[in-house]
Design an enzyme around this catalytic site. Structure first.
Site, PDB file in Angstrom:
ATOM      1  N   THR A 101       1.600   2.999   1.314  1.00  0.00           N
ATOM      2  CA  THR A 101       1.512   3.501   2.681  1.00  0.00           C
ATOM      3  C   THR A 101       0.078   3.354   3.164  1.00  0.00           C
ATOM      4  O   THR A 101      -0.875   3.612   2.425  1.00  0.00           O
ATOM      5  CB  THR A 101       2.035   4.952   2.792  1.00  0.00           C
ATOM      6  OG1 THR A 101       1.917   5.348   4.146  1.00  0.00           O
ATOM      7  CG2 THR A 101       1.296   5.921   1.894  1.00  0.00           C
ATOM      8  N   HIS A 102      -0.046   2.889   4.415  1.00  0.00           N
ATOM      9  CA  HIS A 102      -1.370   2.538   4.944  1.00  0.00           C
ATOM     10  C   HIS A 102      -1.538   3.160   6.330  1.00  0.00           C
ATOM     11  O   HIS A 102      -0.628   3.085   7.158  1.00  0.00           O
ATOM     12  CB  HIS A 102      -1.478   1.011   5.036  1.00  0.00           C
ATOM     13  CG  HIS A 102      -2.821   0.557   5.499  1.00  0.00           C
ATOM     14  ND1 HIS A 102      -3.939   0.583   4.687  1.00  0.00           N
ATOM     15  CD2 HIS A 102      -3.240   0.098   6.697  1.00  0.00           C
ATOM     16  CE1 HIS A 102      -4.977   0.154   5.376  1.00  0.00           C
ATOM     17  NE2 HIS A 102      -4.583  -0.139   6.596  1.00  0.00           N
ATOM     18  N   ASP A 134       1.895  -6.880  -2.401  1.00  0.00           N
ATOM     19  CA  ASP A 134       1.756  -8.200  -3.017  1.00  0.00           C
ATOM     20  C   ASP A 134       0.318  -8.336  -3.516  1.00  0.00           C
ATOM     21  O   ASP A 134      -0.415  -7.341  -3.579  1.00  0.00           O
ATOM     22  CB  ASP A 134       2.191  -9.316  -2.048  1.00  0.00           C
ATOM     23  CG  ASP A 134       1.258  -9.449  -0.848  1.00  0.00           C
ATOM     24  OD1 ASP A 134       0.198  -8.791  -0.816  1.00  0.00           O
ATOM     25  OD2 ASP A 134       1.591 -10.221   0.063  1.00  0.00           O
TER      26      ASP A 134
END
Ligand code: GAR
Length: 193
Positions: A101-102, A134
């Protein structure tokens, strides 16, 4: 779950997981540093915790291998990074599916200072993103986003607090759906079943 800070996203997931219908459990909490509230919260909830510090290893690759082994011991179906301020390596990502989560609307403002960077840029809208992890920094396919308006009087702390309020709800929703129903990835598109 992996954390580096206060762990309010962790707390939200722990609250949600008390309901068996939520369909997901936090099995362990890991961190890259000691003495953080995120680990204390996990301990109070009776969860196993572990710390794997980059500085204890001679290379980043050795750190990644150690983190991979620690996490593997708990057999997670999904690794959730919530405020975990380290980039995991190839070995880790080959072993586990992972979401992060950003606190910005990616691909805008990746990295460790997203809220400050968005404010400095002068955006009128920011928000939060839950994305698959990723090998890049905040570059993985987006699972879900929510926008948050920036107010004229905002500073980094006030904007981050408003983002975190919606971020916790988003993370709880997305992780529950992924664990209950699965997901598929088609190029950059993530479909929740
Ligand atoms: C969250 O806002 C998360 O998006 C952010 O750290 C905060 C952790 O809050 N992560 C990053 O900035 C990663 N680049 P929490 O410890 O209270 O869950």
């Amino acid at each position: 779950m992996l954390v580096s800070g206060t762990g309010t996203n962790l707390a939200a997931l722990l609250d949600a997981a008390r309901d068996p219908a939520y369909g997901a459990q936090v099995v362990a909490v890991g961190a890259d540093r000691d003495g953080i509230e995120g680990l204390a919260r996990a301990e109070r909830a009776g969860l196993p915790t572990f710390v794997v510090r980059v500085s204890d290893y001679t290379s980043r690759d050795d750190w990644d291998a150690a983190l991979t082994e620690q996490v593997a011991a708990y057999h997670p179906d999904l690794v959730v990074s919530a405020g975990f301020m380290k980039v995991v390596g190839k070995r880790f990502l080959e072993r586990f599916p992972m979401v992060n989560t950003h606190p910005a609307l990616l691909p805008a403002f990746p990295g460790a200072h997203a809220v400050r960077d968005a404010l400095d840029y002068g955006v009128a809208v920011s928000g939060c993103t839950v994305h698959l992890v990723d090998a890049g920094v905040d570059t993985g396919p987006i699972v879900a986003q929510v926008a948050v308006d920036v107010r004229a009087e905002d500073d980094e702390a006030s904007l981050h607090e408003r983002i975190k309020a919606v971020e916790r709800a988003l993370l709880v929703d997305v992780v529950g759906r992924m664990c209950r129903n699965g997901w598929s990835v088609n190029g950059r598109k993530v479909e929740l079943s």
